[in-house]
Design an enzyme around this catalytic site. Structure first.
Site, PDB file in Angstrom:
ATOM      1  N   ASP A   1      22.555  19.242   1.052  1.00 36.53           N
ATOM      2  CA  ASP A   1      21.581  18.369   0.396  1.00 36.53           C
ATOM      3  C   ASP A   1      21.713  16.916   0.809  1.00 36.53           C
ATOM      4  O   ASP A   1      20.935  16.078   0.362  1.00 36.53           O
ATOM      5  CB  ASP A   1      21.706  18.496  -1.131  1.00 36.53           C
ATOM      6  CG  ASP A   1      20.357  18.519  -1.815  1.00 36.53           C
ATOM      7  OD1 ASP A   1      19.379  18.947  -1.174  1.00 36.53           O
ATOM      8  OD2 ASP A   1      20.271  18.099  -2.984  1.00 36.53           O
TER       9      ASP A   1
ATOM     10  N   LYS B   1      18.448  17.457  -7.751  1.00 36.04           N
ATOM     11  CA  LYS B   1      19.839  17.783  -7.435  1.00 36.04           C
ATOM     12  C   LYS B   1      20.043  19.254  -7.044  1.00 36.04           C
ATOM     13  O   LYS B   1      19.300  19.803  -6.256  1.00 36.04           O
ATOM     14  CB  LYS B   1      20.719  17.370  -8.618  1.00 36.04           C
ATOM     15  CG  LYS B   1      20.627  15.880  -8.938  1.00 36.04           C
ATOM     16  CD  LYS B   1      21.441  15.482 -10.147  1.00 36.04           C
ATOM     17  CE  LYS B   1      21.279  13.998 -10.429  1.00 36.04           C
ATOM     18  NZ  LYS B   1      21.984  13.588 -11.657  1.00 36.04           N
ATOM     19  N   LYS B   2      21.075  19.872  -7.626  1.00 35.29           N
ATOM     20  CA  LYS B   2      21.459  21.220  -7.217  1.00 35.29           C
ATOM     21  C   LYS B   2      20.358  22.233  -7.500  1.00 35.29           C
ATOM     22  O   LYS B   2      20.100  23.129  -6.681  1.00 35.29           O
ATOM     23  CB  LYS B   2      22.746  21.622  -7.934  1.00 35.29           C
ATOM     24  CG  LYS B   2      23.228  23.036  -7.635  1.00 35.29           C
ATOM     25  CD  LYS B   2      24.490  23.348  -8.432  1.00 35.29           C
ATOM     26  CE  LYS B   2      24.913  24.796  -8.249  1.00 35.29           C
ATOM     27  NZ  LYS B   2      26.129  25.120  -9.055  1.00 35.29           N
TER      28      LYS B   2
ATOM     29  N   ASP C   1      29.302  27.314  -5.451  1.00 32.41           N
ATOM     30  CA  ASP C   1      29.508  25.909  -5.133  1.00 32.41           C
ATOM     31  C   ASP C   1      30.282  25.828  -3.832  1.00 32.41           C
ATOM     32  O   ASP C   1      30.945  26.791  -3.423  1.00 32.41           O
ATOM     33  CB  ASP C   1      30.285  25.211  -6.250  1.00 32.41           C
ATOM     34  CG  ASP C   1      29.438  25.013  -7.506  1.00 32.41           C
ATOM     35  OD1 ASP C   1      28.198  25.094  -7.395  1.00 32.41           O
ATOM     36  OD2 ASP C   1      30.020  24.800  -8.587  1.00 32.41           O
TER      37      ASP C   1
ATOM     38  N   ASP D   1      32.987  24.606  -3.004  1.00 26.48           N
ATOM     39  CA  ASP D   1      34.446  24.686  -3.028  1.00 26.48           C
ATOM     40  C   ASP D   1      34.948  26.042  -3.498  1.00 26.48           C
ATOM     41  O   ASP D   1      36.137  26.206  -3.748  1.00 26.48           O
ATOM     42  CB  ASP D   1      35.016  23.589  -3.930  1.00 26.48           C
ATOM     43  CG  ASP D   1      34.545  23.751  -5.374  1.00 26.48           C
ATOM     44  OD1 ASP D   1      33.407  24.197  -5.566  1.00 26.48           O
ATOM     45  OD2 ASP D   1      35.312  23.429  -6.298  1.00 26.48           O
TER      46      ASP D   1
ATOM     47  N   ASP E   1      22.368  25.350 -15.121  1.00 27.44           N
ATOM     48  CA  ASP E   1      22.848  26.731 -15.061  1.00 27.44           C
ATOM     49  C   ASP E   1      22.677  27.445 -16.399  1.00 27.44           C
ATOM     50  O   ASP E   1      22.115  28.545 -16.461  1.00 27.44           O
ATOM     51  CB  ASP E   1      24.308  26.753 -14.605  1.00 27.44           C
ATOM     52  CG  ASP E   1      25.188  25.750 -15.350  1.00 27.44           C
ATOM     53  OD1 ASP E   1      24.679  25.055 -16.256  1.00 27.44           O
ATOM     54  OD2 ASP E   1      26.390  25.661 -15.033  1.00 27.44           O
TER      55      ASP E   1
END
Length: 794
Positions: free
Chosen positions: A121, A296-297, A321, A323, A485
């Site tokens: 992004d 955003k996400k 995600d 990570d 979420d």
């Protein structure tokens, strides 16, 4: 169940007794405490109701293999698209993201049945070139994992442990292969680190050759200008303003196995009996323009949803995600097992896996694992309509994200697509929805990808594509809320879908967590503020229709309104300040009976909590950390979340939520260096005040006991108060260690500081009481216009 019933009876008797004895030293405090106790009682009851029918479900991977895997090595398992999201290669270290991709490419799932989509992004060429390096390294890593049955299949995690039990089929070759792959991985990491130097040098070389004045462009390795964000920002090439990019890094593999080459002088790894095919890998960076809110996400994943529909259109999706990585190579099969369950699989919108974390300090000081929530609360919801969606490690049924009703609520003749305007103008995207609902195979051919689909892909990535549609509302991930979420999962439950909770051994996925106190508190602030936003929005669970199960409605109400408890909790925690200035002050009389009720109610609460961790398979430390960090959050974070929603309700700008920074490699050899770093922030102050008040209350009580000539009953009352203060300090103990920085390596220092503080405050209180009673007199020597004490005596 029996303990909960006993506690409920105790709470009712407690309230009846308090109403019949409205006696206190301050009736206004009595009323506040009554309202607070009522709130705590109701929220506890709602929390227990959601856990009345906990169900543990275990995937039957052997049966799945038997029914879907074919003797020739092929499989009839459905297609699966995997989404990874990242933004900044600095705040979200690229090595984590690339390890996540490697673990996905190497997962134990048919190679021609899953594809990986990386959404960058930030439009960074670092991620693009890093993905090229990862694709090269994957050609060695993935066959190595298949040959030797490697677990886990993220190399950073795998090589961090020196010894693991071998489960592969070529033990005689493993030692040499392992040594070679370790060297290759070190070189791979070196190439990733070098990109931060190579790309600027390459760009300077091309810019010098180009000899054009103006902005300095960032160049790709093939001699083309990078269409995304440049190192030196320029118009249409900066954060928040650049063209959309989609690039297939690894094309879809053939449908037949391809064996590798035998060992040779140039290639010491023997892959002659290993399928060396790699899954499809796609890089995405959506178009951005300053006139649009990019959400955003959630906005990035909605673009992934549309792009993947045009390329692979898998009926199932799993998101990570940047990570997080696949810790158990069979995790995808476990999720699919629930989706294909003949009993209620068709009505299952998503399968949520618990979040697990690496690199958390051994004592889990800040409750990063949050096991009570994942393994107790979500397990309880598993017996109702299912767990909530928690942002990562979740497998979705694609059509459920399109706002389609589940089969149990959908008429047989209902159309999947009811309005073109609802989904946007792309006819190719709209036509992909029915095959996804039917779980049909619909991978775009490579020829078509080269010739005609690129324009369609560019269209669905445009900022303006969602104008006038239901994207971010009833379609895709939900917009305009910090906890997109939870709200997205709630929308699916509200539409009648159910979800499943899947816990497996070894853990399906793992990631990194913030072990710095301030970063952890920022994370909780975003969650709690977003939860209150949901409660006071059109997505309030109390307003949902009849498709939402009544117990699920209660659970969501409790999960979204919980920060309000901090208003009353902070009042209780600061109440000892009155003891400092007023001496004994009773919030309820007769005080001994009040304390007896409190001891019974609180004792039953703790006992119920211990029973819960027993059936959830947790440890006592998990429970203690959960109790401790709830108090830390309730004092440091939840009041800010309440302030945020109050400002929003009055039409003002709320509190800005900071994205959590991930752990980065320390410049020192210390493994948990971030644990001891102190990052000061205003939200640390309330908890520090609570600590100061309770420390002062203990010290003042000791002083008053020494000089006050209290009776035995007064001493007993004071002792109960001291017990309360000590309990609070014990619960806030992790916070106190956190603000000590590197001194927290020696916890005994904190104990010594507390004892010294008690002594100093007690002595100060004795001196003040002595002066008030006339036992102490000060003698002053006047000098100029000021008076100075020269001596004092008893």
């Amino acid at each position: 169940m029996l303990l909960s019933l006993v506690r409920l009876v105790a709470i009712v008797l407690f309230f009846v007794w308090r109403v019949r004895h409205p006696y206190a030293d301050g009736m206004w405090l009595w009323w506040i405490s009554m309202v607070g106790d009522l709130w705590f009682g109701v929220t506890w009851l709602l929390n227990q109701v959601a856990k009345l029918n906990p169900i543990k479900r275990v995937p039957n991977l052997a049966l799945l293999k038997q029914q879907f895997d074919l003797p020739d090595g092929n499989s009839n398992l459905p297609l699966l698209d995997v989404f990874i999201n990242t933004v900044d290669p600095i705040n979200e270290p690229m090595i984590y993201t690339m390890n996540s991709i490697l673990s996905i490419l190497a997962a134990d799932y048919p190679v021609d049945k899953h594809a990986c989509y990386l959404s960058d992004d930030g439009g960074s060429i670092i991620h693009y070139d890093g993905l090229l390096e990862t694709a090269k390294f994957a050609a060695l890593w993935v066959p190595f994992c298949r040959k030797h049955s490697i677990e886990p299949r993220a190399p950073e995690s795998y090589f961090s442990v020196k010894t693991r039990p071998y489960t592969g089929n070529a033990p005689e070759e493993f030692v040499n292969d392992h040594r070679h792959m370790s060297r290759e991985y070190d070189e791979f990491k070196g190439h990733l680190d070098a990109l931060f130097t190579v790309i600027p040098q390459r760009s300077d070389k091309y810019n010098h050759a180009d000899a054009k004045e103006g902005a300095k462009a960032t160049w790709m390795a093939d001699g083309k200008q990078w269409p995304g964000t440049w190192i030196d920002p320029a118009e249409n090439h900066k954060k928040g303003q650049h063209d959309g990019i989609v690039q297939v890094m690894l094309k879809h593999p053939s449908y037949e196995p391809e064996l590798g080459l035998p060992a040779s002088a140039n290639n010491p790894l023997d892959f002659s009996a290993v399928d060396v095919r790699l899954p499809m890998l796609v890089y995405i960076s959506r178009e951005k323009h300053p006139n649009y809110d990019h959400q955003k996400k959630a906005g990035a994943m909605n673009v992934q949803l549309r792009v993947s529909a045009l390329l692979t259109n898998a009926p199932f999706i799993i998101n990570f995600d940047g990570d997080h990585y696949v810790n158990n190579s069979k995790a995808f099969r476990a999720g699919i097992c629930f989706m294909l369950d003949r009993r209620d699989g068709d009505n299952t919108a998503f399968v949520q896996f618990p979040q697990r974390f690496d690199d958390v300090d051994p004592t889990d000081r800040y409750c990063n694992h949050n096991r009570v929530f994942f393994d107790a609360t979500l397990l309880g919801l598993n017996g109702i309509q299912g767990p909530s969606y928690v942002g990562t490690g979740c497998m979705f049924r694609r059509v459920s994200l399109y706002g389609v009703d589940p089969p149990r609520w959908r008429p047989d003749d209902a159309m999947i697509v009811d309005s073109s305007n609802k989904f946007g103008s792309s006819l190719s995207f709209i036509s992909s929805m029915q095959p996804a609902a039917n779980q049909s195979r619909s991978i775009m051919s490579l020829l078509a990808l080269e010739e005609s689909v690129m324009a369609e892909l560019a269209d669905v990535m445009k900022c303006a594509y969602e104008d006038g549609t239901e994207w971010g509302k009833e379609v895709g991930w939900v917009y305009n809320i910090a906890t997109e979420d939870v709200v997205t999962g709630f929308r699916l439950h509200r539409n009648g879908w159910r979800s499943m909770y899947c816990r497996m051994e070894p853990d399906a996925f793992a990631g990194t967590a913030p072990i710095n106190l301030t970063e952890r508190l920022y994370q909780i602030l975003r969650w709690s503020g977003g939860s209150l936003e949901m409660f006071f929005s059109r997505n309030c669970p109390l307003l949902a229709g009849r498709r939402l199960h009544p117990m699920q409605r209660i659970a969501y109400a409790n999960m979204t309104a919980y920060p309000v408890s901090s208003v009353f909790l902070v009042f209780y925690l600061l109440f000892p300040v009155i003891w400092i200035f007023r001496g004994q002050f009773y919030i309820q009389k007769p005080f001994p009976t009040y304390v007896l009720y409190l001891v019974i109610v609180i004792g039953l609460t703790e006992l119920i909590g211990m029973v819960e961790i027993k059936w959830a398979g947790l440890t006592l430390l998990d429970w203690i950390r959960n109790e401790q960090f709830y108090i830390v959050g309730a004092t440091a974070v939840y009041p800010t979340a309440v302030l945020h929603i109050v400002l929003k309700l009055f039409g003002l700008k709320g509190v800005s939520f900071k994205l959590t920074a991930k752990q980065v490699a320390s410049s020192t050899s210390e493994k948990f260096a971030e644990l001891y770093a102190v990052q000061w922030a205003p939200m640390l102050i309330p908890t520090m005040v609570v600590i100061a008040v309770n420390v002062c209350a203990i010290g003042a009580s000791i002083g008053k006991a020494i000089i006050g000539g209290w009776s035995l009953l007064q001493m007993a009352d004071a002792g109960l108060g001291l017990l309360f203060n000590a309990w609070i300090l014990l619960l806030i103990y992790p916070f106190a260690l956190g603000i000590m920085g590197r001194w927290s390596k020696r916890p005994y220092v904190l104990f010594i500081m507390f004892v010294l503080a008690f002594i100093v405050i007690a002595m100060l209180d004795i001196a003040i009481q002595a002066m008030r009673s006339g036992f102490v007199r000060f003698h002053f020597r006047r000098s100029g216009g000021a008076s100075f004490p020269t001596s004092w005596g008893l």
